[in-house]
Enzyme design. Structure first.
Site, PDB file in Angstrom:
ATOM      1  N   TYR A 146       2.668  -9.118   4.195  1.00  0.00           N
ATOM      2  CA  TYR A 146       3.802  -8.193   4.159  1.00  0.00           C
ATOM      3  C   TYR A 146       5.110  -8.889   4.524  1.00  0.00           C
ATOM      4  CZ  TYR A 146       0.335  -4.420   3.898  1.00  0.00           C
ATOM      5  OH  TYR A 146      -0.705  -3.598   3.514  1.00  0.00           O
ATOM      6  N   LYS A 196     -12.107 -12.256   6.693  1.00  0.00           N
ATOM      7  CA  LYS A 196     -12.581 -12.520   5.322  1.00  0.00           C
ATOM      8  C   LYS A 196     -12.641 -14.034   5.156  1.00  0.00           C
ATOM      9  CE  LYS A 196     -13.506 -11.142   1.061  1.00  0.00           C
ATOM     10  NZ  LYS A 196     -14.772 -10.464   0.729  1.00  0.00           N
ATOM     11  N   ASP A 228     -14.820  -6.270   4.054  1.00  0.00           N
ATOM     12  CA  ASP A 228     -15.445  -5.385   3.060  1.00  0.00           C
ATOM     13  C   ASP A 228     -16.670  -4.678   3.648  1.00  0.00           C
ATOM     14  OD1 ASP A 228     -16.134  -8.059   3.140  1.00  0.00           O
ATOM     15  OD2 ASP A 228     -16.655  -8.254   1.040  1.00  0.00           O
ATOM     16  N   ASP A 252      -3.811  -2.047   7.625  1.00  0.00           N
ATOM     17  CA  ASP A 252      -3.139  -0.978   6.887  1.00  0.00           C
ATOM     18  C   ASP A 252      -4.186  -0.159   6.135  1.00  0.00           C
ATOM     19  OD1 ASP A 252      -1.297   0.579   5.600  1.00  0.00           O
ATOM     20  OD2 ASP A 252      -0.354  -1.014   4.447  1.00  0.00           O
ATOM     21  N   ASP A 256      -6.238   3.724   7.299  1.00  0.00           N
ATOM     22  CA  ASP A 256      -6.210   4.942   6.473  1.00  0.00           C
ATOM     23  C   ASP A 256      -7.639   5.435   6.226  1.00  0.00           C
ATOM     24  OD1 ASP A 256      -3.422   5.048   6.230  1.00  0.00           O
ATOM     25  OD2 ASP A 256      -3.546   5.650   4.126  1.00  0.00           O
TER      26      ASP A 256
END
Ligand code: NAD
Length: 368
Positions: A146, A196, A228, A252, A256
């Protein structure tokens, strides 16, 4: 008497509606405690852009610079409306990321919590919710994709291309890990490290730093999980998690998902902490689809107030009272529309009624 200055950025969409309810709670906390809050409103987000041409105007920066803490409502427009603002001035790029950078609020705490008694709000089966979900995601907030360099253009083959950089240095990783380890040490002493490293070099470095920091917290067990797999396990067995730590984009997205397993993003408050400044905001966006209807769930915004009392003002007992007051409203059988369908046997209430009921409950609780 203690006195604090709070910058209040109501934001866009449902922002003003849920901020109004949070302000009701702050005013009641003031009445009940030996504290005064000076609330200073300021424009931030799309509303600021349309008024001043800048989503994070200088006047707002000045107010936030002087504040002891910042209470921020969600910002942003619908996909279509966003096109009315030049890309680099749109709320996230023009206001949110610059604010995170300005105050170096690198540690984002996102609690994902649902007591067993409120399990009916969740889309998960009761046997999966068990004794209740109570975990906290610690997300790195000022690094990674970001904030990395970005480039767009046309390549040698005449094709449009984009390049975005994922960058972390060891100091950035170390500082967020210390937050997560300290939190884990105070809770169940288990830290799930989300990474990851089978694909991303950034995760390889991240995990190296985890191994270096870990010996400083010998009481905390580290469990490494690929991001994942973590997404799946959040649905299949969320109760195995307590503190989870992760880089910016993983946080992020997974947070959610956290809102999803609770039943609504409206149950997701957050704290964005730097070493010198903190701001508090719901994890969700401005929900343009329900704005102006008095149906948004203000729990996320009132919860952000509770997190402000805990983290910025050292008012832990009163913060606990606020959490209990909100849960008490649900326990009395009331619900906002995001959490229950009409006819589900709950008493449906709107945004302002929820705020009023929290005020009523909190007023009945003994002052700390
Ligand atoms: P969103 O989070 O606004 O909404 C997703 C869904 O959750 C919608 O159905 C919405 O109605 C529901 N929802 C969210 N909060 C709710 C609440 N308190 N009560 C009841 N329902 C709630 O995501 P989106 O629609 O993808 O994004 C809308 C805008 O918000 C976009 O412009 C986006 O960029 C922005 N955004 C801002 C922030 C922020 O300010 N930190 C975070 C995420 C998205």
């Amino acid at each position: 008497m203690k006195s604090f200055k709070i910058a209040v950025l109501a934001g866009d969409g449902i922002g003003p509606e849920i901020t109004q309810e949070a302000v009701k709670i702050l005013k009641l906390v003031e009445q009940r405690n030996d504290v005064t809050f000076e609330l200073v409103p300021a424009l931030f987000g799309a509303c600021a852009y349309f008024e001043t041409g800048d989503a994070f105007p200088q006047a707002t920066k000045d107010i936030c610079d002087k504040a002891d803490a910042i209470l921020k409502g969600p910002i942003g427009l619908s996909h279509e409306e966003s096109k009315n603002i030049p890309i680099d001035k749109q709320p996230e790029r023009g206001a949110l990321l610059p604010m995170r950078k300005r105050y170096n609020t690198y540690a984002n705490y996102r609690p994902v919590s649902l007591p067993k008694e409120l399990g009916h709000f969740s889309p998960l089966k009761p046997e999966i919710i068990g004794e209740g979900i109570d975990l906290i995601m610690v997300r790195e907030l000022v690094g990674g994709l970001y904030f990395g360099a970005k480039e767009t253009g046309v390549n040698d083959e005449g094709l449009r291309y984009v390049k975005e950089t994922l960058e972390y240095d060891e100091k950035q990783i170390r500082q967020i890990l210390h937050h997560a380890f300290k939190l884990a040490s105070k809770r169940k002493k288990v830290l799930h490290n989300i990474h990851k490293s089978n694909v991303l070099k950034s995760s390889v470095l991240w995990n190296e730093i985890v191994e270096e920091v870990s010996p400083e917290y010998p009481d905390v067990e580290v469990i490494n999980i690929l991001v994942d797999a973590a997404a799946t396990l959040l649905c299949l067995k969320p109760t195995q998690f307590d503190v989870m730590v992760m880089e910016n984009m993983f946080g992020d997205i997974l947070s959610d998902q956290g809102g999803g397993i609770l039943g609504s993003l409206g149950l997701m408050p957050s704290a964005c902490l730097g070493d010198d400044k903190a701001y508090y905001e719901p994890s969700h966006g401005s929900a343009p689809d329900i704005a102006g209807k008095n149906i948004a769930n203000p729990y996320s915004m009132i919860g952000s107030v509770a997190m402000m009392l805990e983290n910025s003002f050292d008012m832990h007992d009163e913060a606990k009272n606020i959490w209990n007051a909100m849960q008490g409203v649900f326990a009395d059988g009331y619900s906002t529309a995001d959490l229950s369908k009409p006819g589900a046997g709950v008493k449906m209430i709107g945004t302002t009624e929820f705020g009023d009921k929290v005020v009523e409950k909190l007023s009945q609780m003994p002052t700390p």
